[in-house]
Scaffold this motif. Structure first.
Motif, PDB file in Angstrom:
ATOM      1  N   ILE A 101      -4.336   4.463  -0.069  1.00 31.31           N
ATOM      2  CA  ILE A 101      -2.430   3.882   0.066  1.00 31.31           C
ATOM      3  C   ILE A 101      -1.992   4.816   1.081  1.00 31.31           C
ATOM      4  CG2 ILE A 101      -0.419   3.191  -0.464  1.00 31.31           C
ATOM      5  CD1 ILE A 101      -2.198   3.837  -4.248  1.00 31.31           C
ATOM      6  N   VAL A 102      -2.212   5.335   1.370  1.00 27.52           N
ATOM      7  CA  VAL A 102      -1.642   6.826   2.782  1.00 27.52           C
ATOM      8  C   VAL A 102      -1.792   5.588   4.478  1.00 27.52           C
ATOM      9  CG1 VAL A 102      -0.555   8.851   3.385  1.00 27.52           C
ATOM     10  CG2 VAL A 102      -0.708   8.610   1.977  1.00 27.52           C
ATOM     11  N   LEU A 103      -3.646   6.270   4.258  1.00 27.79           N
ATOM     12  CA  LEU A 103      -4.228   5.407   5.090  1.00 27.79           C
ATOM     13  C   LEU A 103      -3.857   4.353   5.815  1.00 27.79           C
ATOM     14  CD1 LEU A 103      -7.359   8.385   4.581  1.00 27.79           C
ATOM     15  CD2 LEU A 103      -5.331   7.558   6.869  1.00 27.79           C
ATOM     16  N   THR A 104      -4.115   3.340   4.310  1.00 31.74           N
ATOM     17  CA  THR A 104      -3.849   1.935   4.683  1.00 31.74           C
ATOM     18  C   THR A 104      -2.554   2.208   5.113  1.00 31.74           C
ATOM     19  OG1 THR A 104      -5.260   1.683   3.248  1.00 31.74           O
ATOM     20  CG2 THR A 104      -4.505   0.296   3.415  1.00 31.74           C
ATOM     21  N   LEU A 105      -1.636   2.484   4.770  1.00 25.37           N
ATOM     22  CA  LEU A 105      -0.223   2.205   5.642  1.00 25.37           C
ATOM     23  C   LEU A 105       0.082   2.666   6.691  1.00 25.37           C
ATOM     24  CD1 LEU A 105       2.728   1.142   4.476  1.00 25.37           C
ATOM     25  CD2 LEU A 105       3.088   3.818   3.849  1.00 25.37           C
ATOM     26  N   ILE A 106      -0.643   4.120   6.857  1.00 26.01           N
ATOM     27  CA  ILE A 106      -0.932   3.992   8.308  1.00 26.01           C
ATOM     28  C   ILE A 106      -1.503   2.819   9.442  1.00 26.01           C
ATOM     29  CG2 ILE A 106      -1.480   6.090   9.762  1.00 26.01           C
ATOM     30  CD1 ILE A 106      -0.725   7.912   8.105  1.00 26.01           C
ATOM     31  N   ALA A 107      -2.010   3.101   9.075  1.00 22.16           N
ATOM     32  CA  ALA A 107      -3.532   1.518   9.462  1.00 22.16           C
ATOM     33  C   ALA A 107      -3.008   0.274   9.903  1.00 22.16           C
ATOM     34  CB  ALA A 107      -4.720   1.390   8.786  1.00 22.16           C
ATOM     35  N   SER A 108      -2.261  -0.341   8.727  1.00 21.74           N
ATOM     36  CA  SER A 108      -1.423  -1.424   8.817  1.00 21.74           C
ATOM     37  C   SER A 108       0.127  -0.948  10.023  1.00 21.74           C
ATOM     38  CB  SER A 108      -0.581  -1.140   7.766  1.00 21.74           C
ATOM     39  OG  SER A 108      -2.131  -1.700   6.491  1.00 21.74           O
ATOM     40  N   ILE A 109       0.546   0.394   9.821  1.00 20.02           N
ATOM     41  CA  ILE A 109       1.538   0.459  10.408  1.00 20.02           C
ATOM     42  C   ILE A 109       1.087   0.320  11.955  1.00 20.02           C
ATOM     43  CG2 ILE A 109       3.825   1.547  11.229  1.00 20.02           C
ATOM     44  CD1 ILE A 109       4.335   2.770   8.493  1.00 20.02           C
ATOM     45  N   SER A 110       0.065   1.042  12.177  1.00 19.37           N
ATOM     46  CA  SER A 110       0.303   1.259  13.774  1.00 19.37           C
ATOM     47  C   SER A 110      -0.716  -0.429  14.336  1.00 19.37           C
ATOM     48  CB  SER A 110      -1.760   2.458  13.865  1.00 19.37           C
ATOM     49  OG  SER A 110      -1.253   3.383  13.478  1.00 19.37           O
ATOM     50  N   ALA A 111      -0.987  -0.907  13.271  1.00 14.73           N
ATOM     51  CA  ALA A 111      -1.981  -2.204  13.670  1.00 14.73           C
ATOM     52  C   ALA A 111      -0.539  -3.052  13.965  1.00 14.73           C
ATOM     53  CB  ALA A 111      -3.015  -2.772  12.364  1.00 14.73           C
ATOM     54  N   GLY A 112       0.604  -3.255  13.429  1.00 16.41           N
ATOM     55  CA  GLY A 112       1.601  -3.953  13.415  1.00 16.41           C
ATOM     56  C   GLY A 112       1.882  -3.128  15.339  1.00 16.41           C
ATOM     57  N   LYS A 124      -8.892  11.932  -9.444  1.00 18.87           N
ATOM     58  CA  LYS A 124      -9.302  10.198  -8.776  1.00 18.87           C
ATOM     59  C   LYS A 124      -7.971  10.134  -8.592  1.00 18.87           C
ATOM     60  CE  LYS A 124     -10.758   6.356 -11.161  1.00 18.87           C
ATOM     61  NZ  LYS A 124     -11.328   5.698 -12.312  1.00 18.87           N
ATOM     62  N   ASN A 125      -6.897  10.371  -9.026  1.00 19.78           N
ATOM     63  CA  ASN A 125      -5.574   9.753  -8.378  1.00 19.78           C
ATOM     64  C   ASN A 125      -5.882  10.212  -6.532  1.00 19.78           C
ATOM     65  OD1 ASN A 125      -4.829   8.875 -10.925  1.00 19.78           O
ATOM     66  ND2 ASN A 125      -3.671  10.625 -12.074  1.00 19.78           N
ATOM     67  N   ARG A 126      -6.055  12.117  -6.275  1.00 19.96           N
ATOM     68  CA  ARG A 126      -5.688  12.200  -5.447  1.00 19.96           C
ATOM     69  C   ARG A 126      -6.204  10.938  -4.078  1.00 19.96           C
ATOM     70  NH1 ARG A 126      -7.903  17.858  -3.290  1.00 19.96           N
ATOM     71  NH2 ARG A 126      -9.527  16.892  -4.003  1.00 19.96           N
ATOM     72  N   PHE A 127      -8.178  10.677  -4.350  1.00 22.29           N
ATOM     73  CA  PHE A 127      -7.901  10.424  -4.053  1.00 22.29           C
ATOM     74  C   PHE A 127      -7.314   8.007  -3.683  1.00 22.29           C
ATOM     75  CE2 PHE A 127     -12.373  12.483  -4.978  1.00 22.29           C
ATOM     76  CZ  PHE A 127     -12.443  13.065  -3.696  1.00 22.29           C
ATOM     77  N   ILE A 128      -7.143   8.418  -4.539  1.00 21.23           N
ATOM     78  CA  ILE A 128      -6.348   6.684  -4.535  1.00 21.23           C
ATOM     79  C   ILE A 128      -4.415   7.081  -3.661  1.00 21.23           C
ATOM     80  CG2 ILE A 128      -5.168   5.007  -5.472  1.00 21.23           C
ATOM     81  CD1 ILE A 128      -7.017   5.515  -8.128  1.00 21.23           C
ATOM     82  N   HIS A 129      -4.501   8.376  -3.701  1.00 19.50           N
ATOM     83  CA  HIS A 129      -3.126   8.742  -3.126  1.00 19.50           C
ATOM     84  C   HIS A 129      -3.428   8.178  -1.551  1.00 19.50           C
ATOM     85  CE1 HIS A 129       0.681  10.122  -2.139  1.00 19.50           C
ATOM     86  NE2 HIS A 129      -0.363  11.375  -0.908  1.00 19.50           N
ATOM     87  N   TYR A 130      -4.628   9.278  -1.211  1.00 24.11           N
ATOM     88  CA  TYR A 130      -4.860   9.420   0.612  1.00 24.11           C
ATOM     89  C   TYR A 130      -5.163   8.303   0.616  1.00 24.11           C
ATOM     90  CZ  TYR A 130      -5.204  13.859   0.274  1.00 24.11           C
ATOM     91  OH  TYR A 130      -4.945  15.740   0.038  1.00 24.11           O
TER      92      TYR A 130
END
Length: 179
Positions: free
Chosen positions: A11-22, A3-9
């Motif tokens: 968060i990482v994908l959300t961060l990458i998407a946010s940076i790309s959108a910016g 479960k922690n691994r899915f949460i980690h992934y």
């Protein structure tokens, strides 16, 4: 643990998407002005092509007649030498869009078809610059001549262009030329 691994992934994908959108937003903001200037230059080039005596176009002096917008083209002395109008006329497959130049006497100075989905090899012949030159000098009294203005296998498309030209010229004569 799983479960922690899915949460980690997540968060990482959300961060990458946010940076790309910016980054995309910043690049879009930086290039938007250049894109608009290029579009304006292309539109003015098309206008000058159909109204070659004009040096500038006064978009603050647009004359609207019958849902058409006539934009005055000014000569080197700053006075109108004619008008340009964009026309959309139903053709065989879809609307045919074109820019038309009209001198102050109500005669066509140029025609530039900017959008058409007519049948390739038949109706698409309206895109030929030599065919478009046939409209130059025509006024509202001109009647479409199937043998002179059409081409074998396709009369709807050229007739549609001439119908649009005639509609624009009649609107010009009833609204713009009366002023």
């Amino acid at each position: 643990m799983e479960k922690n691994r899915f949460i980690h992934y997540g968060i990482v994908l959300t961060l990458i998407a946010s940076i790309s959108a910016g980054i995309l937003s910043i690049v879009n903001g930086a290039t938007q002005k250049v894109i608009k200037e290029n579009e304006r230059a292309a539109v003015n080039a098309a206008r000058i092509m159909v109204l070659p005596k004009a040096e500038s176009f006064d978009e603050n002096a647009i004359v609207k007649v019958d849902e058409l917008e006539f934009i005055p083209g000014n000569g080197s002395n700053g006075k109108p030498v004619g008008y340009v109008v964009t026309v959309s006329q139903p053709g065989y497959a879809a609307n045919i869009d074109f820019v038309l130049g009209i001198d102050r006497r109500g005669r066509v100075t140029g025609l530039n078809i900017i959008g058409s989905q007519e049948t390739p090899g038949l109706g698409s012949k309206i895109l030929d610059p030599e065919w478009q030159k046939k409209a130059i000098g025509k006024d509202a009294s001109y009647e479409f001549n199937k043998s002179a203005d059409g081409f074998a296998g396709a009369t709807i498309s050229p007739n549609a262009v001439y119908t649009g030209i005639k509609r624009a010229l009649n609107s010009f004569n009833s609204g713009v030329n009366k002023k």
